[in-house]
Design a protein around this motif. Structure first.
Motif, mmCIF file in Angstrom:
data_model
loop_
_atom_site.group_PDB
_atom_site.id
_atom_site.type_symbol
_atom_site.label_atom_id
_atom_site.label_comp_id
_atom_site.label_asym_id
_atom_site.label_seq_id
_atom_site.Cartn_x
_atom_site.Cartn_y
_atom_site.Cartn_z
ATOM 1 N N GLN A 128 45.571 -11.680 5.676
ATOM 2 C CA GLN A 128 45.398 -12.997 6.281
ATOM 3 C C GLN A 128 43.942 -13.236 6.681
ATOM 4 N N ALA A 129 43.258 -12.201 7.164
ATOM 5 C CA ALA A 129 41.854 -12.373 7.564
ATOM 6 C C ALA A 129 40.999 -12.742 6.353
ATOM 7 N N ASP A 130 41.256 -12.086 5.215
ATOM 8 C CA ASP A 130 40.512 -12.426 3.998
ATOM 9 C C ASP A 130 40.815 -13.851 3.556
ATOM 10 N N LEU A 131 42.083 -14.248 3.625
ATOM 11 C CA LEU A 131 42.457 -15.599 3.203
ATOM 12 C C LEU A 131 41.765 -16.651 4.067
ATOM 13 N N ASP A 132 41.750 -16.436 5.385
ATOM 14 C CA ASP A 132 41.075 -17.380 6.276
ATOM 15 C C ASP A 132 39.578 -17.451 5.969
#
Length: 554
Positions: free
Chosen positions: A508-512
């Motif tokens: 999720q951190a990469d996607l954000d």
């Protein structure tokens, strides 16, 4: 000896020899006529005009040779200028060359100059970007002295692109933190880098690099050796004064596999080793154990029978934008190899299909199925096309005829080609996508980002989208240098007028972070759980999506 001098000598010798033979002076060769052996005879006096003729021939031949040599110089100078520009880009420098002297090279030089200016402008104008960031990541990792991530991936891309399917295996050493959240110990990192560097020096053709903060990778130019090398490496690391907290993952038999497929195998092996604990070793192979000719022949017959019986199905994995809206469904092909058996993903049959040149038929069938499905439900779908299919006679026109037959469905079709595939194609085939775009389809590339120079070369193709390889975007939330690099890539792709989509986003951190950097779309486990896409993906298909996306042929 110059070309003009050689031509002059040959011309003069030929004419003089003919004249002397005619005058009877070649008596030593027993070709002079009777009565002509006396050098003072009337026949002998005829050699003077021929000597003058030979001299003029020497002058004429020398002039012709000089002109030929002079006419070839502009082309050589032009090629030297273009080589200088390409080498500068590989080193992370922006060089604009002057117009070459050869008119034939002028369009290519101006096209490269325009691409360099756009790339430089895109990187320098993007926030936090600059040429220094490009140079920092161009060749070497500062902490270890090994190849940087980008250099290693570029070299691996070149090796995997070998048409002969050069034998390739990968080994990844992952340093585990002593405590969660801590960075790898610098001493442990240096020891591991030195050990891998020793391995690479002992094996001709091997190379080593740093993939990310805690992962070092070794590429071996042979099959069936990586597992033994990994055991030796673990034993050597364990015998040192300080036992390293690390795991090792291997991927064997990667010859002929795409870049995405090779890295996916390596990632899976390393993740399994990490889950097993410190000191673990996991080795995976990109295909089944070496099949006998009988087994391979049987699989080929199963593939052919599946095509005849239409025992095929397209999978569907969503690609979404930042709002969770569906951009398209990725649709890798699956075959039912035996009646009553489940559908088999590409991992089970693709190597044999490629070896027996069956991919063209499979991909044409996939395009027909995607068009039919889009005509029914109105959803956009994406299919893959391999370089071998593009090279096949009649393939481009066959796809065009299918698009023209269903114009409304054609407007919903996305066709993608692996970045490394386009590098392997001759220039006349790289523009095949333009034919399909005129029929309404969108054309793009996948697995991009391994080599910045490749995108520069593809900047004139008028692509609709670029899918960036998962290895290029993984960990972007944590690593500032990688984030700057990705941001420059996004700016460049947008400058080309294309959308940029991230492959295989699992965190999720990469996607954000990717949405913040300006990405237009994403695939992966998280993509299927966003917005309208959630209702379109089958439960439990995350792992299958990763395998299917990784196995697309290059």
């Amino acid at each position: 000896m110059s070309v003009s001098f050689r031509l002059g000598i040959l011309g003069a010798v030929g004419v003089l020899a003919a004249g002397l033979a005619h005058a009877g002076w070649l008596w030593f060769a027993w070709v002079a006529p009777a009565g002509a052996l006396d050098p003072g005879s009337a026949a002998a006096s005829s050699w003077m005009p021929l000597l003058v003729q030979g001299s003029w021939t020497f002058v004429l031949a020398a002039a012709v040779g000089w002109q030929l040599q002079r006419s070839g110089q502009p082309l050589q100078q032009s090629l030297a200028l273009l080589r200088q520009q390409v080498q500068a880009l590989e080193q992370g420098r922006f060089v604009v060359v002057e117009d070459p002297p050869a008119a034939e090279a002028l369009p290519l030089a101006r096209s490269l100059n325009a691409a360099v200016r756009r790339l430089q402008s895109a990187i320098e104008e993007a926030p936090g970007q600059g040429a220094q960031a490009l140079r920092r990541t161009a060749r070497r990792d500062a902490a270890t002295g090994l190849d940087s991530r980008f250099t290693f991936i570029a070299r691996l891309t070149e090796r995997l692109a070998d048409r002969g399917g050069a034998q390739t295996a990968l080994l990844a050493l992952r340093l585990l933190p002593v405590q969660p959240g801590l960075a790898p110990d610098p001493r442990a990192l240096a020891a591991a880098a030195e050990m891998l560097h020793l391995f690479s020096r002992r094996v001709p053709g091997a190379f080593v690099g740093r993939l990310c903060e805690s992962d070092l990778a070794l590429c071996l130019p042979a099959h069936d050796l990586v597992a033994e090398s990994a055991h030796s490496l673990i034993a050597a690391l364990g015998s040192g004064p300080e036992r390293l907290h690390c795991v090792v993952g291997c991927a064997d038999h990667l010859g002929g596999v795409s870049l995405g497929g090779a890295l996916a195998q390596l990632d899976l092996a390393t993740a399994e080793a990490e889950a097993a604990g410190v000191g673990a070793l996991v080795c995976r192979t990109s295909h089944r154990e070496e099949a006998t000719p009988q087994e391979e022949g049987a699989l080929r017959r199963q593939i052919v029978e599946a095509l005849r019986a239409n025992a095929m199905e397209l999978a569907a994995f969503p690609v979404v934008d930042a709002q969770g809206d569906l951009l398209h469904l990725e649709c890798p092909m699956r075959l039912r190899l035996s009646p009553g058996q489940p559908l088999a993903p590409a991992q089970a049959w693709l190597p044999v299909a490629m070896r027996y040149r069956l991919t063209t038929q499979i991909e044409l069938a996939g395009i027909e199925m995607a068009l039919a499905a889009s005509a029914r439900d109105g959803l956009s779908r994406c299919v893959h096309v391999a370089a071998e299919s593009l090279s096949a006679a009649g393939f481009v026109s066959a796809v065009r005829s299918r698009l023209q037959a269903t114009p409304q469905a054609a407007a919903l079709l996305w066709i993608e080609i692996a970045e490394v595939s386009l590098e392997r194609l001759p220039p006349r085939l790289r523009n095949a996508g333009t034919v399909w775009q005129r029929c309404g389809a969108r054309v793009g590339i996948e697995h991009a980002g391994a080599a910045l120079l490749s995108l520069v070369r593809l900047s004139e193709l008028e692509l609709d989208y670029v899918k960036v390889a998962s290895d290029f975007v993984r960990g972007v939330a944590e690593h500032a240098v990688q984030r700057e690099r990705v941001q420059g890539l996004v700016a460049f792709v947008h400058e080309m007028g294309a959308r940029v989509i991230a492959e295989g986003v699992d965190e999720q951190a990469d996607l954000d972070a990717l949405w913040a950097l300006g990405f237009d779309g994403a695939t992966g486990r998280l993509a299927g759980r966003q917005g309208t896409a959630e209702a379109l993906v089958a439960p439990g298909s995350d792992a299958a999506a990763c395998r299917d996306q990784a196995m697309s042929p290059a």
